[in-house]
Design a protein around this motif. Structure first.
Motif, short mmCIF file in Angstrom:
data_model
loop_
_atom_site.label_atom_id
_atom_site.label_comp_id
_atom_site.label_asym_id
_atom_site.label_seq_id
_atom_site.Cartn_x
_atom_site.Cartn_y
_atom_site.Cartn_z
N UNK A 277 -14.28 3.09 3.60
CA UNK A 277 -14.91 2.33 4.69
C UNK A 277 -16.21 1.72 4.19
N UNK A 278 -16.36 0.43 4.44
CA UNK A 278 -17.56 -0.29 4.00
C UNK A 278 -18.35 -0.82 5.19
N UNK A 279 -19.67 -0.87 5.05
CA UNK A 279 -20.50 -1.60 5.99
C UNK A 279 -20.39 -3.07 5.62
N UNK A 280 -19.53 -3.76 6.32
CA UNK A 280 -19.26 -5.17 6.03
C UNK A 280 -18.28 -5.68 7.08
N UNK A 281 -18.22 -6.97 7.28
CA UNK A 281 -17.13 -7.50 8.09
C UNK A 281 -15.87 -7.50 7.23
N UNK A 282 -14.77 -7.92 7.81
CA UNK A 282 -13.49 -7.86 7.11
C UNK A 282 -13.51 -8.56 5.76
N UNK A 283 -14.24 -9.62 5.68
CA UNK A 283 -14.28 -10.39 4.43
C UNK A 283 -14.81 -9.55 3.27
N UNK A 284 -15.74 -8.64 3.56
CA UNK A 284 -16.23 -7.75 2.52
C UNK A 284 -15.11 -6.88 1.96
N UNK A 285 -14.23 -6.42 2.84
CA UNK A 285 -13.08 -5.63 2.38
C UNK A 285 -12.15 -6.46 1.51
N UNK A 286 -11.96 -7.72 1.90
CA UNK A 286 -11.10 -8.61 1.09
C UNK A 286 -11.73 -8.81 -0.28
N UNK A 287 -13.03 -9.05 -0.30
CA UNK A 287 -13.72 -9.25 -1.58
C UNK A 287 -13.62 -7.99 -2.44
N UNK A 288 -13.73 -6.83 -1.81
CA UNK A 288 -13.65 -5.58 -2.58
C UNK A 288 -12.29 -5.47 -3.27
N UNK A 289 -11.24 -5.93 -2.59
CA UNK A 289 -9.91 -5.84 -3.20
C UNK A 289 -9.83 -6.73 -4.44
N UNK A 290 -10.36 -7.93 -4.32
CA UNK A 290 -10.31 -8.85 -5.46
C UNK A 290 -11.14 -8.31 -6.63
N UNK A 291 -12.36 -7.85 -6.35
CA UNK A 291 -13.24 -7.45 -7.45
C UNK A 291 -12.83 -6.12 -8.08
N UNK A 292 -12.18 -5.26 -7.33
CA UNK A 292 -11.78 -3.97 -7.89
C UNK A 292 -10.44 -4.00 -8.61
N UNK A 293 -9.56 -4.92 -8.23
CA UNK A 293 -8.19 -4.88 -8.76
C UNK A 293 -7.97 -5.78 -9.96
N UNK B 298 5.50 -0.81 0.71
CA UNK B 298 5.02 -1.06 -0.65
C UNK B 298 3.68 -1.77 -0.70
N UNK B 299 2.87 -1.60 0.31
CA UNK B 299 1.54 -2.22 0.31
C UNK B 299 0.60 -1.39 -0.57
N UNK B 300 -0.04 -2.02 -1.54
CA UNK B 300 -0.97 -1.29 -2.41
C UNK B 300 -2.36 -1.22 -1.80
N UNK B 301 -2.78 -2.32 -1.24
CA UNK B 301 -4.11 -2.35 -0.61
C UNK B 301 -3.98 -3.09 0.72
N UNK B 302 -4.42 -2.44 1.78
CA UNK B 302 -4.50 -3.11 3.08
C UNK B 302 -5.97 -3.16 3.46
N UNK B 303 -6.37 -4.27 4.04
CA UNK B 303 -7.77 -4.45 4.45
C UNK B 303 -7.82 -4.64 5.96
N UNK B 304 -8.62 -3.81 6.63
CA UNK B 304 -8.76 -3.92 8.09
C UNK B 304 -10.22 -4.06 8.48
N UNK B 305 -10.43 -4.29 9.77
CA UNK B 305 -11.80 -4.44 10.28
C UNK B 305 -11.95 -3.76 11.63
N UNK B 306 -13.19 -3.38 11.93
CA UNK B 306 -13.44 -2.59 13.15
C UNK B 306 -13.30 -3.41 14.43
#
Ligand SMILES: *Cc1c(COP(=O)(O)O)cnc(C)c1O
Length: 386
Positions: free
Chosen positions: A58-74, A180-188
Motif C-alpha cells: 500500500x502506497x500513499x499516492x493516488x492510483x497513478x503512483x501504483x501504476x508507476x510503481x509497477x513500471x519502475x519495479x518490473x 494469471x494477473x502478476x500485478x494489479x493496481x487499485x486505489x482507495x
C-alpha cells in the motif's frame, strides 16, 4: 444551507460516514504494534479482494503512483511492453512506460471499443515481450476489458500481466491469481468508497523475480523496501504512511466484507442496469462495447444539439449532483455516470430525476418520470428474482 455535492463520478466516489469517522480518529503511531495490526488488517482485506496469495503493498499516492510503481519495479529501459490503448487510462499507462524509456508497443483502439485479446497475442508474438499493461475497467469509456482472456495470452507467452483494476475491483467480477494477473493496481477512492490518497498493488512471485532483475530507477515506490518493512514482526511502512487514510480504508474494507463480495457485485450489476435502462427510456444512446458488463460506469451520448459538458455543468449547478464529462475524443459528446462504490437505488433514482429535469430545461423533449420509472422496473424485477 450549503449541502455537500453528491458525487456520481467514477472516482472519487461517495464516502460513507463510517469511513469519514474512522479516519477522523486519533493517529496510530506508525512504528509499533498498533500500526502493525492496522497495516496487516488492511493488506489482508485487500488480498482477499484482489483474489491473490501474493503480496499486497500500500502506497500513499493516488492510483497513478501504483501504476508507476509497477513500471519502475518490473522493467528496465528498453524492455518491450505491449499496451492496448482504448481510452484515457490506457494512454496514461503507455505514457508512464514511455517516461521510463521502455520500448512501448501501443495497440490503439477507438475509444469505446473493447480490446481484442487476439490483437494482444499478435503484438506479443512480434518480438520478445516482457509484459502487457492493461486496464480492466477503462473508466473514460466505461468499457470492461476481458482480462481473463488476456491472461491466457500472457501465460502462453511467458510475459507479465500488469492490470489497472482501479475502477474495477469491488465493482465487477475480478480474479487475480486465477486469471494469471502478476500485478494489479487499485486505489482507495473508487469502488471501496474511501477517500483519495492510497494506492495498492498485488505482486506475484513472477513479478517479484522480475523486480529483482529490473534496473529502472525507483526509491519511494521501491517494492523491496515495503516488503522488508512489512515482514518485520510488527509490520511497518518504510516511509511515514497516511495513517488516517489507512484507518478509513480499513473501515471501507470492513463494510465491503460485511456486505459480502457477492452482494456488492450484485448491487453494482443492478444499479448499472437501472442507470442504463433509465437513460435509454429518455431516448438517449449509450456508448461503449459490452454494456452488460460495464457495471462501474455508464457512458451516455449527449443528444443532438446538447453539449455533454454543458449538461454536466448544469446538473451540478442546478441539482448539486456531479457527473463526469467525456474525455479525449469523447469530450462534449459523451457524459458519464459513475455508480461504482457506496451507492444505492435512490442514488440512481435521484440522479436520473436530475437528468430528466436538466434535459428538459435544456430543451430536450422529456417524458417526465420515464427514466425513473424504467429504473424502478429494473429494481422491481431484481427484487422479484430468487
Ligand atoms: C481513477 C483511475 C486511475 C487513477 O487515477 P488517480 O487520479 O491517479 O487516482 C487510473 N486508472 C483508472 C482506470 C482509473 O479509473
Amino acid at each position: 444551507m450549503e449541502r455537500p455535492e453528491i458525487l456520481m463520478t467514477p472516482g472519487p466516489t461517495q464516502v460513507p460516514p463510517e469511513v469519514l469517522q474512522a479516519q477522523g480518529g486519533p493517529l496510530v503511531y506508525h512504528r509499533g504494534p498498533g500500526y502493525g495490526r492496522l497495516l496487516r488488517e488492511v493488506t489482508t482485506g485487500l488480498k482477499a479482494m484482489l483474489k491473490t496469495e501474493g503480496d499486497v503493498l500500500v502506497f500513499t499516492a493516488s492510483g497513478t503512483g501504483g501504476l508507476e510503481s509497477a513500471v519502475s519495479n518490473l522493467f528496465s529501459p528498453g524492455d518491450r511492453v505491449v499496451v492496448p490503448v482504448a481510452g484515457y487510462f490506457g494512454d496514461r499507462f503507455a505514457r508512464i512506460a514511455e517516461a521510463f524509456h521502455l520500448d512501448v508497443r501501443r495497440i490503439e483502439y477507438d475509444w469505446g471499443r473493447a480490446t481484442v485479446p487476439e490483437d494482444i497475442a499478435a503484438a506479443v508474438a512480434e518480438a520478445p515481450t516482457k509484459g502487457v499493461l492493461a486496464q480492466h475497467s477503462e473508466t473514460s469509456t466505461g468499457v470492461v476489458h476481458d482480462i481473463e482472456a488476456i491472461g491466457h495470452v500472457t501465460r502462453e507467452a511467458d510475459a507479465l500481466l500488469v492490470v489497472d483494476v482501479i475502477s474495477s475491483v469491488g465493482a465487477v467480477p475480478y480474479e487475480g491469481d486465477a486469471w494469471g494477473v502478476d500485478v494489479a493496481v487499485g486505489g482507495s477512492q473508487k469502488a471501496l468508497g474511501a477517500t483519495p490518497g492510497l494506492s495498492f498493488v498485488s505482486v506475484s512471485d513472477a513479478a517479484w523475480a522480475a523486480s529483482r532483475e529490473a534496473t529502472s530507477p525507483r526509491f519511494y515506490f521501491d517494492w523491496a523496501a515495503y516488503k522488508h518493512s512489512y515482514d518485520l514482526p510488527d509490520p511497518e511502512s518504510p516511509w511515514t504512511p497516511a495513517i488516517s487514510l489507512l484507518l478509513g480504508l480499513r473501515e471501507a474494507l470492513r463494510l465491503y466484507q460485511e456486505e459480502g463480495e457477492e452482494a456488492v457485485l450484485a448491487r453494482h450489476r443492478v444499479l448499472s442496469r437501472a442507470t442504463k435502462e433509465g437513460v435509454r427510456a429518455l431516448g438517449l444512446d449509450l456508448d461503449g462495447e459490452h454494456l452488460d458488463r460495464a457495471w462501474a460506469v455508464t457512458a451516455v451520448r449527449a443528444p443532438e444539439g446538447i453539449d455533454g459538458n454543458e449538461l454536466v455543468a448544469k446538473v451540478r449547478a442546478d441539482h448539486g449532483i456531479v457527473l463526469a464529462p467525456g474525455q479525449g475524443p469523447l469530450k462534449g459528446k459523451v457524459f458519464r455516470i459513475g455508480h461504482l462504490g457506496q451507492y444505492d437505488r435512490f442514488d440512481i433514482i435521484r440522479c436520473l430525476a436530475a437528468l430528466e429535469l436538466t434535459l428538459e430545461a435544456m430543451g430536450y423533449p422529456v417524458k417526465r418520470g420515464a427514466a425513473v420509472a424504467a429504473a424502478e422496473d429494473v429494481f422491481a424485477s431484481a427484487s422479484a428474482a430468487p
